[in-house]
Scaffold this active site. Structure first.
Site, PDB file in Angstrom:
ATOM      1  CG  HIS A   1      -0.295   0.093   2.528  1.00  0.00           C
ATOM      2  ND1 HIS A   1       0.499  -0.903   3.062  1.00  0.00           N
ATOM      3  CD2 HIS A   1      -0.297   1.084   3.467  1.00  0.00           C
ATOM      4  CE1 HIS A   1       0.942  -0.537   4.249  1.00  0.00           C
ATOM      5  NE2 HIS A   1       0.483   0.669   4.512  1.00  0.00           N
TER       6      HIS A   1
ATOM      7  CG  ASP B   1       4.913   3.151   7.492  1.00  0.00           C
ATOM      8  OD1 ASP B   1       3.930   3.583   6.870  1.00  0.00           O
ATOM      9  OD2 ASP B   1       4.861   2.148   8.237  1.00  0.00           O
ATOM     10  CG  HIS B   2       4.394   0.180   4.173  1.00  0.00           C
ATOM     11  ND1 HIS B   2       4.434  -1.186   4.339  1.00  0.00           N
ATOM     12  CD2 HIS B   2       3.889   0.681   5.336  1.00  0.00           C
ATOM     13  CE1 HIS B   2       3.970  -1.504   5.539  1.00  0.00           C
ATOM     14  NE2 HIS B   2       3.632  -0.384   6.170  1.00  0.00           N
TER      15      HIS B   2
ATOM     16  CG  HIS C   1      -3.697  -0.548   6.456  1.00  0.00           C
ATOM     17  ND1 HIS C   1      -3.638  -0.644   7.824  1.00  0.00           N
ATOM     18  CD2 HIS C   1      -2.716   0.347   6.109  1.00  0.00           C
ATOM     19  CE1 HIS C   1      -2.686   0.132   8.283  1.00  0.00           C
ATOM     20  NE2 HIS C   1      -2.113   0.747   7.269  1.00  0.00           N
TER      21      HIS C   1
ATOM     22  CG  HIS D   1       4.487  -2.537  10.371  1.00  0.00           C
ATOM     23  ND1 HIS D   1       3.764  -1.841  11.308  1.00  0.00           N
ATOM     24  CD2 HIS D   1       4.546  -1.743   9.285  1.00  0.00           C
ATOM     25  CE1 HIS D   1       3.393  -0.670  10.812  1.00  0.00           C
ATOM     26  NE2 HIS D   1       3.872  -0.583   9.570  1.00  0.00           N
TER      27      HIS D   1
END
Length: 375
Positions: free
Chosen positions: A122, A126-127, A222, A320
């Site tokens: 996604h 932070d990804h 999410h 995570h």
């Protein structure tokens, strides 16, 4: 009387022994000082050789998962942003690009220049924060003439376009300095490969099928981050699932059925509440609200354990990790997870390599990167 004399003799010998020890230490220190340049040169060469040779080392045929980043947005000395490197035979894939993770990939012995594709779960910052650096190192490190494929749900086009634009000046500088033969201009940046899952809650589709490596993308929840997906990787009878960020959902449990390793995100609500209760001490006016919101779209270790148990997973690995916790207290992070899953549970840290050799049921763990923290 004899014992007293014996004691005195031993005490008399102690200063001589101490003098010898001090003398030896002094000689070692003096030698190191005199020959420091030679020692440094020798050690530097050995480190360089080990780093470079680690990228050419051919592993046994199998499925490998390297935890290049196991942290979350909060600063954590032992964990960078979420990123998992998967090697299936001769193919190398990166799942998510958390901040700081690109450097860990190299430290773990993986060659970014040989990456076949980057897959995103996604588009939270932070990804994706390290995507630009990964695309750059893949291009320059491998003298690649084509951009790397960046696979993800709809919206990945916007992300890739943004990073390509942000790095366009840098790409020009590198071509001008190193030359087009070393860094072919046509290979800079990334090439978006979007996919669109159907409307079913458990929708899934194959996004990679090459030389025995099969990667399935599937829906997770999410919300409000939508679309969000997890991935299942199969290779020659070995398998793993990467959850991405999600609350517990049936689609993930369905894809995780019988896999060797389930890599599942985890946040510990008890510790998050402790952080929330102390938020007033922070200079950030948003911390209280953020820590109140976090549990609403993540999964606790206990819920991840329930999924692993119901799906008959062989080994559960949590990543995570939220909030940050020193590895020495990993058992505290698990809470009551062991009540719901009787198999092994590992709390991930950066640098952990998981090996799944073919024609075997072995699941092998190896720490490739020394932890940066004290605990």
């Amino acid at each position: 009387m004899q014992n007293v004399n014996s004691c005195k003799k031993r005490m008399g010998r102690l200063p001589k022994a101490a003098i010898w020890v001090v003398s030896i230490i002094a000689v070692v220190i003096l030698t190191a000082f005199v020959f420091q340049e030679q020692i440094f040169t020798f050690m530097a060469n050995r480190i360089i050789q080990q780093r470079l040779l680690s990228q050419t080392y051919k592993k046994d045929d199998g499925l490998y998962a390297g935890l290049a980043g196991t942290g979350a947005p909060f600063a954590d000395i032992n964990r960078t942003g979420p990123c998992i490197v998967v090697e299936a035979g001769n193919h190398l894939y990166i799942f998510d690009a958390g901040p700081g993770s690109a450097r860990n990939i190299g430290l773990m012995g993986f060659d970014l220049g040989k990456v076949n594709a980057i897959l995103l779960t996604h588009f939270h910052s932070d990804h994706i924060a390290a995507l630009g650096e990964m695309m750059l190192q893949r291009w320059a490190g491998g003298s690649n003439a084509e951009p790397v494929d960046v696979i993800g749900p709809k919206g990945v086009e916007t992300v890739v376009e943004g990073f390509n634009h942000a790095y366009s000046l840098d790409a020009g500088y590198r071509v001008a300095f190193h030359g087009a033969a070393t860094v072919p201009p046509s290979g800079a940046g990334g090439r978006a490969r979007p996919f669109d899952l159907s409307s079913e809650e458990d929708a899934s589709m194959v996004v990679v099928d090459k030389d025995g490596a099969r990667i399935i993308a599937f829906k997770v929840n999410h919300s409000p981050a939508y679309p969000a997906v997890g991935y299942r990787v199969d290779y020659k009878g070995r398998s793993l699932v990467i959850s991405g960020d999600t609350v517990p959902c049936q689609s993930l449990k369905k894809q995780a059925q019988g896999v060797d390793v389930l890599l599942h995100e985890a946040q510990q609500p008890v510790l998050i509440k402790m952080l929330h209760d102390q938020a007033g001490l922070s200079s950030s006016p948003a911390l209280a609200k953020i820590t109140a919101d976090i549990p609403g779209y993540h999964t606790s270790p206990e819920d991840a354990a329930k999924i692993a148990g119901e799906a008959s997973v062989k080994h559960l690995v949590l990543y995570h990790i939220l909030p940050p916790i020193p590895p020495v207290f990993n058992h505290m992070f698990l809470g009551d997870a062991a009540k719901y899953y009787k198999g092994p549970i590992t709390v991930g840290v950066d640098g952990l390599l998981i090996s799944l050799p073919v024609n075997s049921k072995d699941i092998i763990f190896h720490q490739t990167v020394v932890l940066r923290g004290i605990l």
